[in-house]
Design a protein around this motif. Sequence first.
Motif, PDB file in Angstrom:
ATOM      1  N   ASP A   1     -54.329  95.257 -10.644  1.00 36.90           N
ATOM      2  CA  ASP A   1     -53.733  94.960 -11.960  1.00 36.90           C
ATOM      3  C   ASP A   1     -54.800  94.827 -13.058  1.00 36.90           C
TER       4      ASP A   1
ATOM      5  N   HIS B   1     -54.764  98.393 -14.946  1.00 37.85           N
ATOM      6  CA  HIS B   1     -54.867  98.579 -16.408  1.00 37.85           C
ATOM      7  C   HIS B   1     -56.343  98.705 -16.735  1.00 37.85           C
TER       8      HIS B   1
ATOM      9  N   HIS C   1     -51.883 100.602  -9.533  1.00 36.45           N
ATOM     10  CA  HIS C   1     -51.494  99.642 -10.580  1.00 36.45           C
ATOM     11  C   HIS C   1     -52.757  98.974 -11.105  1.00 36.45           C
TER      12      HIS C   1
ATOM     13  N   HIS D   1     -45.090  95.965  -9.823  1.00 35.07           N
ATOM     14  CA  HIS D   1     -44.781  94.601  -9.381  1.00 35.07           C
ATOM     15  C   HIS D   1     -43.488  94.625  -8.572  1.00 35.07           C
TER      16      HIS D   1
ATOM     17  N   HIS E   1     -43.262  98.529 -15.371  1.00 36.26           N
ATOM     18  CA  HIS E   1     -43.371  97.158 -14.875  1.00 36.26           C
ATOM     19  C   HIS E   1     -41.965  96.561 -14.921  1.00 36.26           C
TER      20      HIS E   1
HETATM   21 ZN    ZN Z   1     -49.726  95.506 -14.607  1.00 33.40          ZN
END
Ligand code: ZN
Length: 350
Positions: free
Chosen positions: A286, A27, A25, A229, A205
């Motif tokens: 993240d 980005h 996870h 998440h 998500h």
């Molecule tokens: Zn995320």
Amino acid sequence: MLEKKKGLTMNLQNIIEKIPKAELHLHIEGTFEPELMFEIARRNNIVTRFKSVEELRKAYDFHNLQSFLDIYYEGANVLIYEKDFYDLTFAYLLKCREDNVVHTEIFFDPQTHTHRGISFKVMFNGIFAALKDAEKEWGITSQMIMCFLRHLSEEDAMKTLKEALPYKNNILAVGLDSSEVGHPPSKFERVFKEAIKEGFLTVAHAGEEGPPEYVWEALDLLKVKRIDHGVRCIEDEKLMRRIISEKIPLTVCPLSNIKLCVFKKMEDHNLQKLLQQGVIVTINSDDPAYFGGYANQNYIKTVEALNLNVGDVVQIAKNSFQASFMSDELKKSWMKKCDHFLGTSKENSK
Ligand code: ZN
Ligand code: ADE
């Protein structure tokens, strides 16, 4: 080398640093460190509204997901050329090397760039070339997951899916990110159906700020293999039974959850409860440039606050491989390597 943290034995910190792990996870736009952002802005002759790295960092004071997303999209505006995307991605892979992240399945947000007139090709080629170079140089393996921005229309997502088709051999899955509340997974049911027909795996998500109903929708309508998440699953007993029995992993991002006020403080995080109930929990960063730490910092802060032990750390690292989209054979081999760390611990607790 990370400093020894209060409350963590050197042994446990050492294990966190050395154990192989997968990051599921992440980005890529969220790894944009202010120093690199300023460097790229300068070489592209772009003037940003922030005068310095310090001023930009000061703005990283978020009260919810949206307050973060506004700055995150603004930061991405300086990415123009293939080299910019390459440099961004390569900088992240250097962090992976430092943290013993041996496999990564990264998210990228095409619409953030195509909406500014940057071609899919420029963005894709830059990211992909860096991933390949890191595999060649250091053996870090990776996959790409293309996320649709859920605050935009379903039609726009469908258009993005069509644009991605020439690259589909190198994009393993599609995902769903951006502003969650008010944009349920059901809004994208048709796009995900089409993506599955084209051979993409799916993730989304859900249950970050949104309710457990969004997780149900992601499972039932988008047919996701993982929930990104998912910390709000714990509010729904029936949902918990389902993700446990169907072995649906959660890609949890502890520092993100604190920075975006999903939990007030790390001691309140529910990761340990999820783990104890048998959920396949993983730890991820993240948007590490915005949230104060990459993979190992997320492990360290979580272990410290929740008093996790060596067994928990090994379990979480193994979960990261189990939850990945690697071949079963590779999964087994990495999980076995993780198990060796149980043997290296003099004490099987903290
Ligand atoms: Zn995320
Ligand atoms: N885009 C980048 N980070 C995100 C997050 N934590 N939630 C939703 N969308 C995102």
